[in-house]
Design a protein around this motif. Structure first.
Motif, PDB file in Angstrom:
ATOM      1  N   THR A  83     -12.376 -14.527  59.725  1.00 54.79           N
ATOM      2  CA  THR A  83     -12.217 -15.880  60.277  1.00 54.79           C
ATOM      3  C   THR A  83     -13.082 -16.836  59.471  1.00 54.79           C
ATOM      4  OG1 THR A  83     -11.867 -14.946  62.474  1.00 54.79           O
ATOM      5  CG2 THR A  83     -12.447 -17.306  62.328  1.00 54.79           C
ATOM      6  N   GLU A  84     -12.434 -17.866  58.937  1.00 54.07           N
ATOM      7  CA  GLU A  84     -13.158 -18.860  58.170  1.00 54.07           C
ATOM      8  C   GLU A  84     -12.535 -20.210  58.453  1.00 54.07           C
ATOM      9  OE1 GLU A  84     -14.800 -16.977  54.338  1.00 54.07           O
ATOM     10  OE2 GLU A  84     -14.472 -19.087  53.902  1.00 54.07           O
ATOM     11  N   PRO A  85     -13.278 -21.088  59.103  1.00 55.23           N
ATOM     12  CA  PRO A  85     -12.702 -22.398  59.463  1.00 55.23           C
ATOM     13  C   PRO A  85     -12.094 -23.059  58.231  1.00 55.23           C
ATOM     14  CG  PRO A  85     -14.854 -22.108  60.455  1.00 55.23           C
ATOM     15  CD  PRO A  85     -14.665 -20.958  59.513  1.00 55.23           C
ATOM     16  N   PRO A  86     -10.939 -23.668  58.377  1.00 60.49           N
ATOM     17  CA  PRO A  86     -10.240 -23.918  59.654  1.00 60.49           C
ATOM     18  C   PRO A  86      -9.183 -22.876  59.999  1.00 60.49           C
ATOM     19  CG  PRO A  86      -9.234 -25.180  57.914  1.00 60.49           C
ATOM     20  CD  PRO A  86     -10.334 -24.415  57.268  1.00 60.49           C
ATOM     21  N   GLY A  87      -9.331 -21.632  59.476  1.00 58.25           N
ATOM     22  CA  GLY A  87      -8.292 -20.646  59.738  1.00 58.25           C
ATOM     23  C   GLY A  87      -8.751 -19.241  59.431  1.00 58.25           C
ATOM     24  N   TYR A  88      -7.942 -18.549  58.647  1.00 60.13           N
ATOM     25  CA  TYR A  88      -8.217 -17.138  58.360  1.00 60.13           C
ATOM     26  C   TYR A  88      -8.017 -16.863  56.882  1.00 60.13           C
ATOM     27  CZ  TYR A  88      -7.761 -16.832  63.403  1.00 60.13           C
ATOM     28  OH  TYR A  88      -7.913 -17.029  64.741  1.00 60.13           O
ATOM     29  N   LEU A  89      -8.738 -15.822  56.413  1.00 59.83           N
ATOM     30  CA  LEU A  89      -8.684 -15.460  55.005  1.00 59.83           C
ATOM     31  C   LEU A  89      -8.516 -13.945  54.900  1.00 59.83           C
ATOM     32  CD1 LEU A  89     -10.906 -16.649  52.094  1.00 59.83           C
ATOM     33  CD2 LEU A  89     -10.980 -14.239  52.695  1.00 59.83           C
ATOM     34  N   LEU A  90      -7.566 -13.504  54.061  1.00 61.79           N
ATOM     35  CA  LEU A  90      -7.387 -12.078  53.766  1.00 61.79           C
ATOM     36  C   LEU A  90      -8.135 -11.776  52.477  1.00 61.79           C
ATOM     37  CD1 LEU A  90      -6.051  -9.348  54.409  1.00 61.79           C
ATOM     38  CD2 LEU A  90      -4.117 -10.051  52.991  1.00 61.79           C
ATOM     39  N   ARG A  91      -9.257 -11.083  52.631  1.00 63.20           N
ATOM     40  CA  ARG A  91     -10.071 -10.740  51.467  1.00 63.20           C
ATOM     41  C   ARG A  91      -9.620  -9.373  50.957  1.00 63.20           C
ATOM     42  NH1 ARG A  91     -15.221 -11.590  53.362  1.00 63.20           N
ATOM     43  NH2 ARG A  91     -15.088 -13.746  52.649  1.00 63.20           N
ATOM     44  N   VAL A  92      -9.109  -9.358  49.740  1.00 63.87           N
ATOM     45  CA  VAL A  92      -8.540  -8.130  49.195  1.00 63.87           C
ATOM     46  C   VAL A  92      -8.708  -8.115  47.682  1.00 63.87           C
ATOM     47  CG1 VAL A  92      -6.260  -9.205  49.032  1.00 63.87           C
ATOM     48  CG2 VAL A  92      -6.417  -6.733  49.056  1.00 63.87           C
ATOM     49  N   GLU A  93      -8.922  -6.937  47.135  1.00 62.11           N
ATOM     50  CA  GLU A  93      -8.965  -6.806  45.678  1.00 62.11           C
ATOM     51  C   GLU A  93      -7.598  -7.191  45.108  1.00 62.11           C
ATOM     52  OE1 GLU A  93     -12.787  -6.060  44.818  1.00 62.11           O
ATOM     53  OE2 GLU A  93     -11.168  -6.025  43.333  1.00 62.11           O
ATOM     54  N   PRO A  94      -7.551  -8.090  44.131  1.00 61.96           N
ATOM     55  CA  PRO A  94      -6.238  -8.499  43.597  1.00 61.96           C
ATOM     56  C   PRO A  94      -5.372  -7.326  43.154  1.00 61.96           C
ATOM     57  CG  PRO A  94      -7.971  -9.944  42.777  1.00 61.96           C
ATOM     58  CD  PRO A  94      -8.665  -8.828  43.501  1.00 61.96           C
ATOM     59  N   SER A  95      -6.020  -6.294  42.574  1.00 64.87           N
ATOM     60  CA  SER A  95      -5.234  -5.161  42.075  1.00 64.87           C
ATOM     61  C   SER A  95      -4.610  -4.342  43.191  1.00 64.87           C
ATOM     62  CB  SER A  95      -6.115  -4.259  41.211  1.00 64.87           C
ATOM     63  OG  SER A  95      -7.181  -3.731  41.984  1.00 64.87           O
ATOM     64  N   ALA A  96      -4.990  -4.606  44.439  1.00 60.53           N
ATOM     65  CA  ALA A  96      -4.388  -3.887  45.566  1.00 60.53           C
ATOM     66  C   ALA A  96      -3.009  -4.437  45.908  1.00 60.53           C
ATOM     67  CB  ALA A  96      -5.303  -3.954  46.784  1.00 60.53           C
ATOM     68  N   ILE A  97      -2.620  -5.552  45.307  1.00 59.61           N
ATOM     69  CA  ILE A  97      -1.313  -6.166  45.576  1.00 59.61           C
ATOM     70  C   ILE A  97      -0.416  -5.885  44.376  1.00 59.61           C
ATOM     71  CG2 ILE A  97      -0.102  -8.297  46.111  1.00 59.61           C
ATOM     72  CD1 ILE A  97      -2.775  -9.435  47.105  1.00 59.61           C
ATOM     73  N   ASP A  98       0.745  -5.284  44.625  1.00 57.07           N
ATOM     74  CA  ASP A  98       1.592  -4.873  43.511  1.00 57.07           C
ATOM     75  C   ASP A  98       2.058  -6.053  42.669  1.00 57.07           C
ATOM     76  OD1 ASP A  98       4.687  -4.205  45.393  1.00 57.07           O
ATOM     77  OD2 ASP A  98       3.344  -5.942  45.348  1.00 57.07           O
ATOM     78  N   ALA A  99       2.245  -7.221  43.273  1.00 61.73           N
ATOM     79  CA  ALA A  99       2.686  -8.381  42.497  1.00 61.73           C
ATOM     80  C   ALA A  99       1.630  -8.799  41.482  1.00 61.73           C
ATOM     81  CB  ALA A  99       3.001  -9.543  43.438  1.00 61.73           C
ATOM     82  N   VAL A 100       0.359  -8.687  41.863  1.00 61.89           N
ATOM     83  CA  VAL A 100      -0.718  -9.039  40.931  1.00 61.89           C
ATOM     84  C   VAL A 100      -0.754  -8.042  39.777  1.00 61.89           C
ATOM     85  CG1 VAL A 100      -3.206  -9.349  40.700  1.00 61.89           C
ATOM     86  CG2 VAL A 100      -2.037 -10.141  42.774  1.00 61.89           C
ATOM     87  N   ARG A 101      -0.611  -6.763  40.108  1.00 64.17           N
ATOM     88  CA  ARG A 101      -0.601  -5.752  39.046  1.00 64.17           C
ATOM     89  C   ARG A 101       0.590  -5.967  38.113  1.00 64.17           C
ATOM     90  NH1 ARG A 101      -1.332  -2.326  43.431  1.00 64.17           N
ATOM     91  NH2 ARG A 101       0.627  -1.209  43.043  1.00 64.17           N
ATOM     92  N   PHE A 102       1.722  -6.372  38.672  1.00 70.82           N
ATOM     93  CA  PHE A 102       2.906  -6.619  37.854  1.00 70.82           C
ATOM     94  C   PHE A 102       2.649  -7.765  36.868  1.00 70.82           C
ATOM     95  CE2 PHE A 102       7.221  -7.055  36.631  1.00 70.82           C
ATOM     96  CZ  PHE A 102       7.510  -8.408  36.657  1.00 70.82           C
ATOM     97  N   GLU A 103       2.096  -8.858  37.358  1.00 70.03           N
ATOM     98  CA  GLU A 103       1.839  -9.996  36.482  1.00 70.03           C
ATOM     99  C   GLU A 103       0.837  -9.646  35.382  1.00 70.03           C
ATOM    100  OE1 GLU A 103       1.826 -13.213  40.015  1.00 70.03           O
ATOM    101  OE2 GLU A 103       1.548 -14.042  38.002  1.00 70.03           O
ATOM    102  N   ALA A 104      -0.186  -8.857  35.741  1.00 70.19           N
ATOM    103  CA  ALA A 104      -1.186  -8.466  34.743  1.00 70.19           C
ATOM    104  C   ALA A 104      -0.547  -7.614  33.652  1.00 70.19           C
ATOM    105  CB  ALA A 104      -2.328  -7.709  35.414  1.00 70.19           C
ATOM    106  N   ALA A 105       0.319  -6.694  34.061  1.00 75.59           N
ATOM    107  CA  ALA A 105       0.991  -5.831  33.076  1.00 75.59           C
ATOM    108  C   ALA A 105       1.892  -6.653  32.168  1.00 75.59           C
ATOM    109  CB  ALA A 105       1.790  -4.748  33.790  1.00 75.59           C
ATOM    110  N   LEU A 106       2.589  -7.653  32.738  1.00 78.72           N
ATOM    111  CA  LEU A 106       3.458  -8.507  31.938  1.00 78.72           C
ATOM    112  C   LEU A 106       2.649  -9.290  30.918  1.00 78.72           C
ATOM    113  CD1 LEU A 106       6.146  -9.814  31.276  1.00 78.72           C
ATOM    114  CD2 LEU A 106       5.836 -11.349  33.242  1.00 78.72           C
ATOM    115  N   SER A 107       1.516  -9.806  31.350  1.00 75.00           N
ATOM    116  CA  SER A 107       0.664 -10.567  30.436  1.00 75.00           C
ATOM    117  C   SER A 107       0.116  -9.682  29.318  1.00 75.00           C
ATOM    118  CB  SER A 107      -0.495 -11.190  31.225  1.00 75.00           C
ATOM    119  OG  SER A 107      -1.380 -11.862  30.366  1.00 75.00           O
TER     120      SER A 107
END
Length: 1005
Positions: A83-107
């Protein structure tokens, strides 16, 4: 925790899917992932979850949804919803999201494409495999993630185009035409796809088709958008019109020519160990028009298919065409890929398959359709249409399961033959075994100094056997020789799935590691097929359908369903079926078994499945205790023998975790061990009773009896007596029938020690206890053993009478072992009064014993026959029998019995005049602690024969020969006996009196 958004939203932890139920909770997670590591205002989340229909309680409801999602994330770890005003934040390692890994591999791929195009292809292929469907599939049209989904979809297309471009940088123009054409048709407005397709066609020598692609693209733009192609594409078209259409020589397949019809490439490595398979495929293709090569991943189907196609090239004037389907993900594209491979242009309004049929109708061509398993239905439909409409066409398919169409002939591709367990250490002989031949060939390619020799042949055999003869695994192992020794490679094969990977930059990603090969096949299985396959991986050796049901059936999958799934797994090349015998036996290749075990470990199912495995082994072992004493002995012996690898695994596992289970197994296997089992089973029992700490009782007594029998057969009578007495202590009541097994061993020991009267008495006690237990087979067997003691005592008439009574008891049980043993003893009893009849009865005992799989009686009958023929019959026949009997007991690892035959060889050699060899053997037998010493009449007869040897040699030579024999190691003694007896018939036959020879005192019963 990992998040997958390139397809339906999913969460996994340690490779296991984490359930995420509830539409609003999934929507909440999607919104947070779109804005990962950034604060999303609560008002924005409320709007996303409820829109204009948000209730007054929406803030409280949002809090409740956040709480539930947070709990799911905290249970698995790796991400935090804060919880972080004024809402919520999902704190996650970027590499845990497949879309981020995909973009990194493409680059990364774009950055290194010019310098290392092969690496770029690998990166992009791996990245594209992350896609399971449209990004944020269920929310792709929602306002909160529409633009992110569109952006990712565009990047996916860019990645596909970049992979094509990198492949073309490697000179793969002709290979990529089919896929490029299908991609361009699917995306008719993408100028980059059109440019790449034009280039690939031009470089493949098809400049007219390249021009047609440009004109088709221009017409589409004008008709649908009213615009012209970009200046860049127009300039590219003009450049291709002026450029040399022939690609550089380096980009042509080795050995290819511009006039060559078809697209079959010459291979850069030799097809090793497949001559018989190539010939079988050629014969099948001569009579069938659709042939499918099936087999597990890595077995070499594609390589075999191209080898067959190359051998048949001259038979097909319209060419050999290879259509690669490995990279095709959607079945509806299969006809388009084939059309592009053949250069067939699509006519407006015409069906692609119809166009292919028209094109091939009058052509005599060979079509190789490679890697069909993941688009099986589409491939089956296309091949059916082609086979029906094109009478001159022959189709060779590779797939991990058959197409299942009319007229299909299936040729399973097995792993390469591996050295048998008894393979020798002769490099010249081992080198001709196909798996070793392949390893040696690939090892030399990796390390030119490699040579197969006596110093490394054992390690190479171990590697080839350990890898089941799987060609891909063997090739990957051989490449490791650049950086480590053979022993180091062998030590790491338990981790083969990750350890064995390809250094070849041009190898497809699905073949880059052994684990990737297995995963490709595994991922094509249905969930219930995966569950059964995983369960079957706990089985170590081959197994029956009953075994499969025992370990795989549960509350979700019934026995009938397991049987169906086993059939499916065979069809999909995940199991190997041996249908040449009944019942059919199935095998999971070791590489696949390791994969399944790892799956069970990751999902937490391993311990439960190992429990079922132990229960199966106990059920079979305990069932055999009664089954082996009846008329169905042979079937039960085969049943236990077939499960021996699994029994070994269960016993070893129990020793470490539950020693009482190990005792139970050894006790249950008492009958099998004594009559059918290999010598190692005695060691199992010895280790089990050494580890046991539980209560005494019949099971412990039986296990101690097995251990005692093992000590007796190795010649350690002191240990045998001690173990047998401990067995009696485990059941202290004197009339307890469970005492019959330890007493049985004590009777044998008494016979070995020449306490024949004691042995006869003990066998009578065992018979009485067996009668109380209703164990008629045991009663018949030990009655015959008692008769044997009377024969040794010289009471021939009484021995014959008791042996006949034992035969009558045995016939009532209809048990082959009891019948054969009674015959064997009867033959011994008749050895002097009727030697001709004795030999006939002994031969019958041998035959019956072999037919039921008994491991002891055939050898006992051979020993007695060798003695009788040496004593009364043709010495040349006796020589053959002695050699056969020495070999038999050597294979059985029965030292006591072997020493008995060596004593027979002493007498036989005197008949052939080889007194030096006879004296040497006599010295060895006399000095051995494992040889049973004759007494009484037998000792007198042997003493007379030895006295004759000493007289002929003289005191000094006789003493030297016996001393030399006494100093020889046991295996050298055996080798000496074999050589001497084998050459004896070539010498001068001496008639040495007396010819009466003592019966070997090595048949205790």
């Amino acid at each position: 925790m990992e998040f997958a958004v390139l397809g339906p939203l999913a969460m996994t932890h340690a490779g296991v899917s984490v359930p995420l139920t509830g539409g609003r909770r999934r929507r909440l997670l999607a919104a947070l992932l779109v804005n990962a590591n950034a604060v999303v205002p609560a008002d924005r989340l409320i709007d996303i979850l409820w829109g204009a229909d948000a209730p007054d309680t929406a803030p409280r409801n949002l809090h409740n949804q956040v709480w539930r999602l947070r709990a799911a994330l905290e249970d698995s770890g790796g991400a935090a919803l804060v919880t972080e005003p004024p809402g919520y934040l999902l704190r996650v390692e970027p590499s845990a999201i497949d879309a981020v890994r995909f973009e990194a591999a493409l680059s990364d791929a774009a950055a290194e494409r010019l310098a290392r195009p092969e690496r770029a292809v690998e990166r992009l292929t791996t990245a594209l495999q992350l896609w399971r469907g449209p990004a944020y599939a269920e929310f792709a049209d929602e306002e909160f993630c529409r633009y992110e989904a569109i952006r990712l979809a565009e990047l996916r297309l860019v990645a596909v185009e970049e992979r094509f471009a990198a492949g073309m940088d490697l000179g793969r123009y002709a290979e990529l035409v089919g896929e490029l054409d299908a991609f361009a048709v699917e995306h008719p407005l993408r100028e980059r796809a059109t440019e790449l397709l034009m280039t690939a066609l031009h470089r493949s020598g098809r400049q007219a088709d390249a021009t047609e692609v440009y004109l088709r693209f221009r017409r589409h733009l004008v008709e649908h958008l009213g615009v012209e192609p970009s200046p860049a594409l127009r300039r590219h078209h003009e450049h291709l019109l002026r450029a040399d259409p022939v690609p550089p020589a380096a980009s042509w397949p080795a050995g290819a020519t511009r006039e060559q019809v078809g697209n079959l490439r010459s291979e850069l490595s030799e097809l090793v160990g497949r001559a018989a398979d190539v010939e079988a495929a050629r014969r099948t293709l001569a009579r069938a028009r659709v042939v499918t090569l099936t087999g597990t991943g890595g077995v070499g189907k594609t390589r075999l298919a191209t080898g067959v196609a190359a051998a048949l090239r001259a038979d097909f004037p319209h060419g050999v065409w290879v259509c690669e389907l490995a990279a095709v993900r959607d079945g509806w594209l299969v006809p388009d890929v084939l059309a592009t491979t053949l250069g067939v242009r699509e006519s407006r309004g015409a069906d692609v398959t119809d166009g292919l049929v028209d094109f091939l109708r009058s052509r005599r061509a060979l079509l190789v359709v490679d890697n069909c398993e993941h688009v099986l239905d589409a491939a089956a439909g296309l091949v059916t249409a082609l086979a029906r409409g094109c009478p001159e066409l022959t189709v060779l398919v590779t797939s991990r399961e058959p197409l299942g169409i009319e007229g299909e002939h299936v040729l399973p591709v097995r792993p390469l033959a591996v050295p048998p367990p008894a393979a020798g250490q002769d490099p010249a002989l081992v080198a001709r075994i196909p798996s070793v031949e392949l390893f040696t060939d690939r090892a030399r390619a990796a390390l030119p100094t490699f040579a197969l020799g006596e110093h490394n042949v054992a390690a190479v055999v171990e590697i080839c056997r350990g890898l089941d003869g799987l060609p891909l695994a063997i090739e990957l192992a051989a490449t490791r020789l650049r950086s480590m020794s053979l022993d180091e490679i062998g030590d790491r094969l338990e981790r083969r799935l990750e350890f064995l990977h390809s250094p070849r930059r041009t190898r497809e990603a699905r073949h880059s590691t052994l684990g990737a090969v297995v995963a490709w096949s595994y991922d094509l299985l249905s969930p219930r097929e995966q569950a059964v396959f995983d369960a079957l991986s706990v089985l170590v050796g081959s197994f029956t359908l009953d075994d499969a049901v025992a370990v795989a059936a549960d509350e979700e999958l019934g026995p009938a369903e397991v049987v169906d799934v086993v059939t499916d797994l065979v069809h999909k090349s995940m199991l190997v079926a041996d249908t040449d015998r009944a019942p059919t036996r199935y095998t999971v290749l070791e590489t696949l078994r390791i994969f399944g075990r790892e799956r069970l470990t990751r999902t937490g199912r391993l311990e439960a499945l190992l429990g079922r495995h132990t229960a199966l082994c106990l059920a079979v072992a305990e069932g055999s205790a009664s089954g082996l004493v009846g008329p169905d002995e042979a079937a039960w012996a085969e049943r236990v023998t077939g499960l021996l690898d699994d029994l070994r695994g269960a016993h070893t596992r129990a020793l470490a975790a539950e020693p009482e289970i190990a005792v139970r197994l050894s006790a249950a296997l008492l009958r099998f061990t004594s009559t059918h089992g290999p010598s190692e089973l005695y060691g199992w029992a010895d280790r089990a009773v050494g580890a046991a700490s539980g209560s005494p009782g019949p099971r412990l007594a039986a296990a101690l009896a097995v251990a005692a029998a093992g000590a007796a057969r190795s010649g350690d009578l002191v240990a045998a007596t001690d173990l047998a007495r401990r067995g009696l202590d485990a059941v202290p009541v004197r009339d307890d029938p469970a005492r019959r097994f330890p007493l049985w061993v004590l009777a044998r020991v008494a016979s070995f020690e020449d306490r024949l009267a004691d042995a006869a008495h003990l066998y009578a006690v065992v018979a009485e206890l067996a009668g109380r237990a209703g164990d008629d087979q045991c009663a018949a067997y030990v009655t015959a053993s008692g008769a044997l003691q009377h024969a040794y005592l010289g009471a021939t008439a009484h021995a014959v009478s008791v042996a006949r009574r034992a035969k009558k008891l045995a016939m009532a049980t209809r048990n082959p072992t009891a019948i054969a043993w009674a015959d064997c003893v009867l033959g011994v009893a008749l050895r002097d009064s009727d030697p001709e009849r004795a030999l006939a009865i002994l031969e019958r005992a041998n035959e019956v014993g072999r037919a039921c799989g008994n491991a002891y009686i055939p050898g006992a009958a051979l020993s007695a026959s060798a003695a009788v023929t040496t004593r009364h019959d043709d010495p040349y026949r006796a020589a053959r029998l002695v050699l056969e009997t020495i070999g038999y007991w050597s294979r059985q690892n029965h030292r006591v019995q072997r020493w008995g035959v060596l004593r027979t060889a002493v007498i036989l050699l005197t008949r052939f005049g080889d007194d030096v060899a006879a004296a040497t053997l006599h010295g060895a037998v006399t000095a051995s602690g494992a040889a049973v010493r004759p007494t009484g009449v037998d000792a007198e007869l042997l003493e007379a024969a030895v006295a004759g040897i000493a007289e002929r040699l003289g005191t000094e030579r006789f003493a030297a020969a016996t001393a030399h024999g006494a100093a020889l190691p046991e295996e050298d003694v055996v080798a000496l006996a074999r050589v001497a007896v084998d050459r004896a018939p070539a010498g001068r036959l001496h008639v040495v009196r007396p010819l009466r020879q003592p019966l070997p005192r090595s048949l205790p019963g």
